[in-house]
Design a protein around this motif. Structure first.
Motif, PDB file in Angstrom:
ATOM      1  N   ASP A 242     -12.550  -1.086  40.133  1.00 54.22           N
ATOM      2  CA  ASP A 242     -11.983  -0.084  41.029  1.00 54.22           C
ATOM      3  C   ASP A 242     -10.488   0.068  40.793  1.00 54.22           C
ATOM      4  O   ASP A 242      -9.958   1.190  40.802  1.00 54.22           O
ATOM      5  CB  ASP A 242     -12.258  -0.463  42.487  1.00 54.22           C
ATOM      6  N   THR A 243      -9.805  -1.059  40.569  1.00 53.78           N
ATOM      7  CA  THR A 243      -8.373  -1.015  40.288  1.00 53.78           C
ATOM      8  C   THR A 243      -8.106  -0.306  38.967  1.00 53.78           C
ATOM      9  O   THR A 243      -7.187   0.518  38.857  1.00 53.78           O
ATOM     10  CB  THR A 243      -7.796  -2.446  40.237  1.00 53.78           C
TER      11      THR A 243
ATOM     12  N   ASN B  81      -6.595   7.150  37.191  1.00 52.65           N
ATOM     13  CA  ASN B  81      -6.715   8.378  37.984  1.00 52.65           C
ATOM     14  C   ASN B  81      -8.106   9.019  37.880  1.00 52.65           C
ATOM     15  O   ASN B  81      -8.239  10.250  37.779  1.00 52.65           O
ATOM     16  CB  ASN B  81      -5.645   9.396  37.575  1.00 52.65           C
TER      17      ASN B  81
ATOM     18  N   SER C 163     -12.437   8.355  39.294  1.00 49.08           N
ATOM     19  CA  SER C 163     -13.294   7.588  40.191  1.00 49.08           C
ATOM     20  C   SER C 163     -13.997   6.479  39.409  1.00 49.08           C
ATOM     21  O   SER C 163     -14.116   6.545  38.177  1.00 49.08           O
ATOM     22  CB  SER C 163     -14.343   8.493  40.836  1.00 49.08           C
ATOM     23  N   THR C 164     -14.463   5.469  40.122  1.00 48.80           N
ATOM     24  CA  THR C 164     -15.189   4.374  39.463  1.00 48.80           C
ATOM     25  C   THR C 164     -16.437   4.902  38.766  1.00 48.80           C
ATOM     26  O   THR C 164     -16.760   4.499  37.648  1.00 48.80           O
ATOM     27  CB  THR C 164     -15.580   3.306  40.506  1.00 48.80           C
TER      28      THR C 164
ATOM     29  N   ALA D  26      -9.979   1.939  37.534  1.00 48.23           N
ATOM     30  CA  ALA D  26     -10.252   3.363  37.717  1.00 48.23           C
ATOM     31  C   ALA D  26      -9.079   4.067  38.404  1.00 48.23           C
ATOM     32  O   ALA D  26      -8.675   5.170  38.007  1.00 48.23           O
ATOM     33  CB  ALA D  26     -11.544   3.544  38.523  1.00 48.23           C
ATOM     34  N   ARG D  27      -8.510   3.438  39.444  1.00 50.90           N
ATOM     35  CA  ARG D  27      -7.359   4.042  40.136  1.00 50.90           C
ATOM     36  C   ARG D  27      -6.176   4.205  39.189  1.00 50.90           C
ATOM     37  O   ARG D  27      -5.493   5.237  39.201  1.00 50.90           O
ATOM     38  CB  ARG D  27      -6.947   3.180  41.332  1.00 50.90           C
ATOM     39  N   ASN D  28      -5.937   3.200  38.347  1.00 53.69           N
ATOM     40  CA  ASN D  28      -4.820   3.276  37.404  1.00 53.69           C
ATOM     41  C   ASN D  28      -5.016   4.372  36.371  1.00 53.69           C
ATOM     42  O   ASN D  28      -4.044   4.880  35.800  1.00 53.69           O
ATOM     43  CB  ASN D  28      -4.627   1.933  36.700  1.00 53.69           C
TER      44      ASN D  28
END
Length: 355
Positions: free
Chosen positions: A270-271, A277, A279-280, A273-275
């Protein structure tokens, strides 16, 4: 050798790994003997005859799969096609991977090595080894293979495995049983002739079994020095093939930790994916399209970090496990042994002796 009821999984999770060109060359050569042109065999693959002549060429697994489909289509009426092609795979077909197997101390050691470095083979079926009382069983998984070529590839890969074991032993490998998921074919007698045992069909699993005592048998060409050299070369080859580009390279870079001591636990999906930009779910889809997964990349990073920590720091095995994000040391030890074939403690001792 191995304790009763031991199970050894392969070092890869699916057949979608880069591979050398030798298997395609073998199939094209076989087809040529049956009157099928190289042009027809390479249709839709993007390969050329020049590529076939390049021993260092690497191809995507889907390219070999396309060649398989061409072969099956062109020779659909030829009985026991998978068996006949599988018999062509000799220990020399596999290059340095084959030399490592043939110089192994015993058949059991060769099998363990082959499972750890299975991505240097050409298999589509994934074997899982099981040592149990009175029997060694190779479970041959075909669930992820496309249905249109599944039976051919099961026959090809099982026959090839048997042929390679026979090459290693210098005599036909004596199977005690063989089972297949597909229905009994008209050429079942040919399978019996090649495998040396009457197979059963329509079973729950594909498998073959040998007497466990065979695993202890010294191989006729065993050579400790050659084996060590081949092992090192195989590992280097795997590392080069695992060089990643695109989305997988970005994920791998984000998984490499940046803690104060350089050994913080790798980031969760999840981290990551956020980095990036996304979604997972989108990240998983992109990685799947690239032929890998978050778990596979995490394993690569964890293995590299584990080896570095065990070699270059005095951290205990428990501390290494914690820094890699494992809740329990036992889980880390099991994973490390799957990656390298050795426990963390044994790996550290071996590296200390080399320095």
């Amino acid at each position: 050798m191995a304790p009763v009821e031991r199970v050894q999984d392969p070092g890869i999770r699916d057949w979608n790994f880069p591979r050398g060109i030798a298997s395609v060359v073998l199939m094209v050569g076989y087809a040529g003997e049956q009157g099928v042109s190289t042009t027809r065999m390479l249709a839709g693959t993007g390969l050329t005859e020049a590529t076939l002549r390049d021993p260092d060429a690497q191809i995507d697994a889907h390219i070999e799969l396309a060649v398989v489909r061409n072969l099956v289509r062109e020779l659909a009426d030829r009985p026991a096609l998978g068996v006949e092609v599988g018999r062509r795979y000799r220990i020399t077909t596999f290059g340095i991977f084959g030399f490592a197997c043939v110089s192994s101390p015993t058949l059991g050691e060769a099998i363990l090595f082959a499972l750890r470095y299975l991505e240097l083979s050409f298999t589509f079926c994934l074997p899982v080894a099981q040592w149990r009382a009175g029997e060694f069983v190779a479970w041959v998984h075909d669930e992820s293979i496309p249905a249109d070529v599944r039976q051919f590839l099961v026959e090809r890969d099982v026959t090839a495995m048997h042929q390679v074991m026979s090459d290693l032993l210098g005599t036909p490998a004596p199977l005690v049983r063989a089972e297949f998921r597909f229905a009994e074919p008209a050429y079942a007698d040919r399978l019996t002739q090649v495998l040396g045992v009457r197979a059963e069909f329509g079973r729950m699993h594909n498998l073959f079994a040998i007497e466990p005592a065979m695993l202890e048998q010294p191989l006729p060409q065993a050579n400790e020095h050659t084996w060590a050299i081949c092992l090192a070369q195989c590992r280097d080859l795997v590392d080069r093939r695992r060089a990643r580009t695109g989305i997988a390279a970005e994920v791998r870079e984000l998984l490499v930790p940046g803690g104060a001591d350089g050994f913080a636990a790798p980031a969760g999906i999840d981290t990551v994916a956020r980095n990036l930009n996304v979604s997972t779910r989108t990240l998983r889809r992109h990685l799947d399209a690239a032929g890998t997964s978050y778990r596979a990349l995490l394993d690569e990073v964890r293995r590299a970090l584990a080896e570095e920590m065990l070699t270059a720091t005095p951290l205990s095995v428990s501390d290494v496990a914690i820094r890699l994000g494992y809740a329990e040391s036992s889980t880390f030890i099991f994973a490390f042994k799957r990656w390298t074939g050795a426990t963390p403690a044994a790996y550290r001792r071996e590296r200390a002796l080399r320095r």
